[in-house]
Scaffold this active site. Structure first.
Site, mmCIF file in Angstrom:
data_model
loop_
_atom_site.group_PDB
_atom_site.id
_atom_site.type_symbol
_atom_site.label_atom_id
_atom_site.label_comp_id
_atom_site.label_asym_id
_atom_site.label_seq_id
_atom_site.Cartn_x
_atom_site.Cartn_y
_atom_site.Cartn_z
ATOM 1 C CG ASP A 26 2.993 5.935 -5.177
ATOM 2 O OD1 ASP A 26 1.939 6.442 -4.764
ATOM 3 O OD2 ASP A 26 3.094 5.405 -6.292
ATOM 4 C CD GLU A 54 -4.001 2.052 -3.131
ATOM 5 O OE1 GLU A 54 -4.447 1.111 -3.815
ATOM 6 O OE2 GLU A 54 -3.831 3.200 -3.593
#
Length: 525
Positions: A16, A189
């Site tokens: 991420d 997301e």
């Protein structure tokens, strides 16, 4: 000759990624889930060579991971810079079914110290991001269940609300921005907003964090929309390359423009080996892109992330080589080291014995979702060697100390020194697979100081021990390392390797002293 760089730029469990540029300096952060300190922060001058300068969440007051299950905790942070202040916003996932709480911290120096958390009320979703518009106003973006309801499992939308920087809370109306490009994809997301040449661009992740992961993009002339999806979506994915490709699961991107006008994207991906097994977890990759008719074209002519790619148009800035062997001579632990959950009761020391890491035996076990006496680092290579020197005198069959290879509390290998039932010192190898334990081998030993080593060649893990560093004895050869992958164990983290001591449920004042720990990559041959 074209200078090439090697992907991933951050090997091992660094998922991420989020990036920002301030002048000629680049800063990058990643997720850490249940590990402490939280959110490593890296600095680079050339986008390829990164040096860790600290952790964003390095105090217990900032990050209380007590009781946090494996693969919960700190999710998908975003870093941004505005008017002399650095901002990091992230999600704290409390439990498997509990709240997802979002907060941000600030700093004037990216190396820290960072502020205490500012918890946001009514900030739904995970993977939040901050966007600072040209008028100085700040906006929060996240994901949530669409107000009209979900049309299919994990159907989400991206939403936005203004953030009052003085009150440090969300204010004003909420806006539904986009439900993604792929209507049958799930898990919309990781939103990031940018304003580029008159357009607001919204980059998100779709398809989950595994094989079907992808990057999609939309744009609008208005901040609040409507947002038009790019007809070339997904602009980046590897799912069409097949499950046997060298790099899979590409997605979750953030972008940055260099001072020379080049555009680059950081994203996560995985390098499976020995089949569809990802012991290294999700790693950070770098790929260039260009703008064509107002849309990004990633790695033109190829469209994928490659293991070796042409270096950015930036001066190469090599960083100091990280020492493979830590002799524990410093006053603080090196930044590569982590604990599981927030450390309690000062269970480790660098001062009680000079040039040693002392681990005090705690009743807590690494087989439980607790804060055990464990200090570890990421596995970063498919082929590696890790070894240590330990001095330990167990006083009962419950007292153990040694080397652990860890995926989570239910999947691990433990190479332990302890006592047999007849009171003699032994070294043993324990495999924990799905919560079930099996002692693969145990051998008698004489000395209190032992040397432990594991060598991995792909998914073959071999364990050795010795009473001096130059004479290794095989303990167990070629055991299957696939239990250290999230594909077997579940969750979102990569494998860790470290030092461990426990009294297994009883109170003890005993300890294990570690003289050094060494980790290095092995050549494939």
């Amino acid at each position: 000759m074209t200078l090439l760089y090697q992907n991933p730029i951050l090997p091992g469990f660094y998922p991420d990624p989020s990036i920002c540029r301030v002048g000629d300096d680049y800063y990058l952060i990643t997720s850490t889930f249940e590990y402490f300190p939280g959110i490593p922060i890296f600095h680079s001058k050339d986008l390829v060579n990164w040096q860790q300068i600290g952790h964003v969440l390095d105090r217990a007051s900032q990050l209380n991971l007590d009781g946090t299950p494996g693969s919960k905790g700190i999710y998908a942070p975003t870093i941004r810079y505005h008017n002399g202040t650095y901002y990091v916003i992230t999600t704290f996932v409390v439990s498997k079914t509990g709240a997802r709480r979002n907060f941000f911290v600030t700093a004037s120096n990216p190396a820290g110290p960072w502020s205490e958390p500012y918890w946001l009320e009514n900030a739904q979703g995970i993977d939040p991001s901050l966007f600072f518009d040209e008028d100085g106003r700040a906006y929060y973006t996240g994901n949530r269940v669409p107000p009209s309801g979900q049309m299919y499992p994990k159907h989400m939308e991206i939403w936005m609300q203004e953030l009052d920087l003085e009150k440090k809370q969300l204010v004003g109306p909420t806006y539904s921005l986009w439900e993604g490009a792929l209507k049958n994809a799930h898990a919309q997301e990781a939103p990031h907003l940018y304003k580029i040449k008159g357009f607001y661009y919204l980059i998100i992740a779709e398809g989950g964090t595994g094989f079907t992961h992808s990057v999609t993009i939309a744009r609008s002339k208005s901040l609040t929309g409507p947002y038009e999806g790019c007809k070339m979506n997904p602009v980046l994915t590897h799912r069409h390359l097949g499950r046997n490709h060298d790099i899979t699961s590409i997605g979750h991107a953030d972008i940055v423009e260099t001072q020379h006008g080049e555009w680059w994207m950081v994203c996560l991906g995985s390098r499976p080996y020995g089949g569809e097994y990802r012991n290294l977890g999700r790693e950070t990759f770098l790929v260039p892109f260009v703008w064509e008719e107002g849309w990004p074209v990633v790695n033109p002519g190829k469209g994928v992330v490659e293991p070796r790619m042409p270096f950015p148009n930036l001066r190469v800035n090599e960083i100091p080589t990280v020492l493979t062997r830590d002799h524990f001579n410093a006053e603080v632990l090196d930044m590569q080291w982590n604990t599981i959950r927030t450390p309690r009761k000062d269970f480790w020391s660098l001062t009680e014995r000079e040039s040693h890491l002392r681990l005090k035996l705690k009743p807590e076990r690494i087989m439980d979702e607790v804060n055990p006496s464990f200090v570890g680092r990421r596995q970063q290579h498919k082929n590696f060697s890790a070894c240590l020197a330990m001095e330990f005198t167990p006083r009962s069959v419950r007292e153990v100390g040694g080397l652990v290879l860890l995926q989570n509390n239910d999947f691990q290998f433990r190479m332990e020194m302890t006592l047999s039932r007849d009171g003699n010192s032994i070294v043993r190898l324990v495999e924990r697979n799905g919560g079930l334990e099996c002692t693969l081998v145990e051998m008698p030993i004489r000395e209190a100081k032992l040397y432990f080593k594991v060598e991995a060649k792909g998914q073959d893990y071999s364990f050795f021990y010795g009473e001096n560093e130059d004479e290794w004895k095989a303990l167990y050869l070629n055991t299957d390392g696939r239990i250290l992958s999230s594909d077997v164990a579940g969750g979102f983290v990569g494998a860790y390797i470290g030092m461990y001591a426990s009294s297994n449920g009883i109170v003890s004042d005993n300890y294990a002293d570690f003289d050094w720990f060494e980790y290095k990559e092995l050549n494939e041959s």
